[in-house]
Design a protein around this motif. Structure first.
Motif, PDB file in Angstrom:
ATOM      1  N   LYS A  23       0.831  -1.193   0.000  1.00  0.00           N
ATOM      2  CA  LYS A  23       0.000   0.000   0.000  1.00  0.00           C
ATOM      3  C   LYS A  23       0.873   1.254   0.000  1.00  0.00           C
ATOM      4  N   GLN A  96      -8.152   8.043   3.794  1.00  0.00           N
ATOM      5  CA  GLN A  96      -8.369   6.767   3.117  1.00  0.00           C
ATOM      6  C   GLN A  96      -9.493   5.980   3.762  1.00  0.00           C
ATOM      7  N   SER A 100     -13.077   5.089   1.917  1.00  0.00           N
ATOM      8  CA  SER A 100     -13.351   3.674   1.652  1.00  0.00           C
ATOM      9  C   SER A 100     -14.642   3.185   2.287  1.00  0.00           C
ATOM     10  N   SER A 105     -14.317  -1.801  -3.433  1.00  0.00           N
ATOM     11  CA  SER A 105     -13.966  -2.319  -4.748  1.00  0.00           C
ATOM     12  C   SER A 105     -14.706  -3.623  -5.020  1.00  0.00           C
ATOM     13  N   HIS A 176      -6.337  -0.746  -5.236  1.00  0.00           N
ATOM     14  CA  HIS A 176      -7.309  -1.170  -4.228  1.00  0.00           C
ATOM     15  C   HIS A 176      -7.056  -2.585  -3.723  1.00  0.00           C
TER      16      HIS A 176
END
Length: 210
Positions: A23, A96, A100, A105, A176
């Motif tokens: 990440k 983040q 999210s 995703s 992702h």
């Protein structure tokens, strides 16, 4: 077409390039956080040689004002660098997490990551030497990629293989994914893409670097 010898330098290079599957925050810690921390420790040790470590700590954390030249540098580092890094990293993580909440995703739908998967160490870009005696598909890939596209130059073939996967893992479409899935999909994409061009004697990385 025997495989090239796997040297320590090659293993370290493969490990360094494999970090692109991590990440963004983790990559930043490796690329910049560790060197900055090493620099801050070096400044601390340098200042501690002229005075007590407690005085350096108090100057570094801005508890006391620096009363000598050796304490000015850790004081400036503690005033400028540390709050900026902590604030930037914390802000990024919070942003983040917030983004999210409603932006899951499709790759993560209905999946559940166990603690074993979360704690599993990051993988590495595959070593092409292991493909030499692997499955038929792996042997076919090595034959096309090493023998045809790179004229039996194992070192250049391995280098360009790592570069392709590294850059693929850095693209937005893999951002992702977790570190293991990112590396796996980048590797699979590399297989499908490179074996076709390699059979015609072309290496995409070679073409881009001309």
């Amino acid at each position: 077409m025997a495989p090239a010898k796997n040297t320590l330098r090659a293993r370290l290079r493969r490990s360094w390039r494999s970090r692109k599957a991590l990440k963004g925050v983790t990559q930043w810690v490796i690329d910049w956080g560790v060197p900055l921390a090493a620099g801050a420790i070096a400044v601390y040790i340098y200042a501690a040689r002229t005075t007590s470590p407690s005085h350096v700590y108090r100057a570094f954390t801005l508890i006391d004002a620096p009363d000598r030249f050796a304490l000015w540098l850790p004081s400036i580092v503690g005033w400028l660098l540390v709050p900026a890094i902590i604030g930037g990293v914390a802000g990024h993580i919070i942003a983040q997490r917030i983004s999210s909440v409603k932006a899951i995703s499709t790759e993560k739908l209905f999946r559940q990551r166990t603690w074993g998967q979360r704690l599993k160490p990051p993988g590495l870009i595959p070593d092409l030497r292991t493909y030499f005696h692997g499955s038929y598909a792996q042997q076919n890939f090595v034959d096309a990629w090493v023998r045809i596209a790179h004229r039996n130059d194992w070192h250049r073939a391995q280098d360009h293989w790592e570069v392709f996967i590294r850059d693929m893992a850095s693209t937005q479409q893999y951002a992702h994914l977790d570190r293991h899935e990112c590396l796996r999909q980048a590797r699979d994409t590399a297989h499908l893409t490179l074996v076709i061009t390699a059979q015609t004697g072309m290496c995409i990385v070679c073409e881009r670097r001309r």
